[in-house]
Design an enzyme around this catalytic site. Structure first.
Site, PDB file in Angstrom:
ATOM      1  CG  ASP A  61      -2.143   0.762   0.919  1.00  0.00           C
ATOM      2  OD1 ASP A  61      -1.922   1.846   0.329  1.00  0.00           O
ATOM      3  OD2 ASP A  61      -3.212   0.527   1.311  1.00  0.00           O
ATOM      4  CG  LEU A  70      -8.767   7.265  11.514  1.00  0.00           C
ATOM      5  CD1 LEU A  70      -8.605   8.067  12.620  1.00  0.00           C
ATOM      6  CD2 LEU A  70      -7.720   6.187  11.348  1.00  0.00           C
ATOM      7  CB  CYS A 171      -8.138 -16.275 -13.098  1.00  0.00           C
ATOM      8  SG  CYS A 171      -8.454 -15.717 -15.036  1.00  0.00           S
ATOM      9  CB  CYS A 188     -15.831   3.185  -0.312  1.00  0.00           C
ATOM     10  SG  CYS A 188     -13.987   3.652   0.296  1.00  0.00           S
ATOM     11  CB  CYS A 347     -20.971  17.919  -7.584  1.00  0.00           C
ATOM     12  SG  CYS A 347     -18.860  17.983  -8.232  1.00  0.00           S
TER      13      CYS A 347
END
Length: 389
Positions: A61, A70, A171, A188, A347
């Protein structure tokens, strides 16, 4: 390799599980697992992989911890905001189980480094959320003969599957030969997600990794069947449904040797996953079709259209703005104002507003502009008390 006295004590409660046992624990100890993504899926998966006693756990990452992470990325804390996620995760995991070797790879996974990293491990957990990275993980793992545990979660739902099991199962490309249109992919950060939902999926991924590595699916009384599990956290009751999936596609471009077009050489030298998967082009307006938040603020009573979803609009919005979600606006051929009205469109970030302006112009509203940077920029430049979420 046997267990130490400390390991017998630490792992005793899982050693006595009939389906797992001593040999299962030894298999975990001898195994190296790589988790790609230390976010909402990766954090709970990592906790249970390290707690279970995998010998080596790797983390890929390149991102840093943000306070908005969090509520769901439970390895990170307020104290580790702005720290690399892989290093933040390692801090907590080392406290959980010092017997596990934890390796960090603070890089963005790419065709240049995927093989070099994956070759160090025995099984992969795909805890990412972008199609380009999912295809790269899949292709690299298949060509190296590695099993992939794949999971995802959005809003109140999640899904899970095992890909390229034992280098014989289907796969990711068998199920999705071509990537979805960029406009259909929701992150998300845009669609939202409840922490426990993504947490459940991460825990389930860890369990499947334990089952694969401990040899459960290779037992004589167990026949592995490709599957897709779908979890729903809302409704009268939570639900988990599992569907049998077809086996390897005879036309797969990577896992079927007879039709293989994608090789390591192709991945490392020719294939651009970001281009192949496509990317939403939000830069669709000319300079004179956009205004700054300062210019909007200077207007006394602008006709302001907020194109966020109604749930986001209800959280916070500018006074006197009108909410017309982008998805609804795209199906409209007129507004309740004359065509010559000066229309400002805003927006969250200044992306969807550009698409909205383009549509409005196509139906005859020539005097419309979008607000650069959206409400996020409004908070930064005009009103610091305006909430950013």
């Amino acid at each position: 390799m046997s267990l130490s006295l400390n390991e017998y004590l630490r792992y005793g409660r899982q050693l006595i599980v009939p389906e797992f046992g001593l040999q299962g624990q030894i298999s975990l100890k001898n195994s190296r697992v790589l988790v790609v993504g230390a976010g909402g899926l990766g954090c709970p998966a990592l906790q249970y992989l390290v707690g279970a006693g995998f010998g080596t756990v790797g983390i890929v990452d390149h991102d840093t911890v943000d306070i908005s992470n969090l509520h769901r990325q439970i390895l990170h804390t307020s104290e580790t905001v702005e720290m690399l996620k892989c290093e933040s995760a390692k801090l907590q995991l080392a406290k959980l189980n010092p017997l596990v070797q934890i390796n960090t790879h603070p890089v963005a996974l790419s065709p240049d480094n995927s093989f070099g990293i994956f070759e160090q491990y025995d099984i992969i957990l795909d805890c990412t959320d972008t199609p380009a990275t999912r295809y790269l993980i899949n292709d690299t793992a298949v060509l190296l003969g590695l099993t992939v545990i794949s999971g995802s979660g959005l809003k109140t739902e999640g899904q899970l599957s095992i890909l390229n099991f034992n280098n014989t199962g289907p796969c990711y490309r068998c199920f999705y030969p071509t990537p979805p249109p960029p406009s259909s992919v929701t992150a998300c950060s845009d669609g939202g997600v409840l922490g426990p939902v993504i947490g459940i999926m991460g825990v389930m991924m860890a369990l499947e990794a334990i089952k694969v590595v401990s040899g459960y699916y290779l037992r004589e009384d167990v026949e592995f069947q490709p599957f897709l599990s779908l979890y729903s956290g809302y409704g009268p009751l939570q639900s988990l449904r599992t569907f049998k999936m077809r086996r390897r596609s005879p036309k797969c471009r990577v896992c079927n040797a007879g039709t293989r077009e994608i090789t390591r050489h192709v991945i490392e030298t020719e294939l651009d996953y970001a281009v192949w998967c496509g990317k939403m082009d939000y830069n669709v307006l000319e300079k004179d079709e956009r205004v700054s938040v300062e210019q909007l603020s200077a207007q006394r009573a602008p006709y302001l259209v907020d194109v966020r979803a109604k749930e986001q609009y209800s959280i916070v919005h500018l006074p006197n703005s009108i909410n017309i979600p982008l998805n609804a606006l795209k199906h409209m051929d007129t507004l309740d104002v004359p065509k010559e009205t000066m229309i400002y469109v805003i927006c969250r970030f200044g992306n969807d507003s550009q698409l909205a302006v383009k549509h409005l112009k196509s139906i005859g509203y020539e005097n419309c502009v979008d607000v650069i940077g959206g409400l996020t920029q409004w908070s930064r430049q005009i009103d610091p008390n305006f909430p950013i979420y």
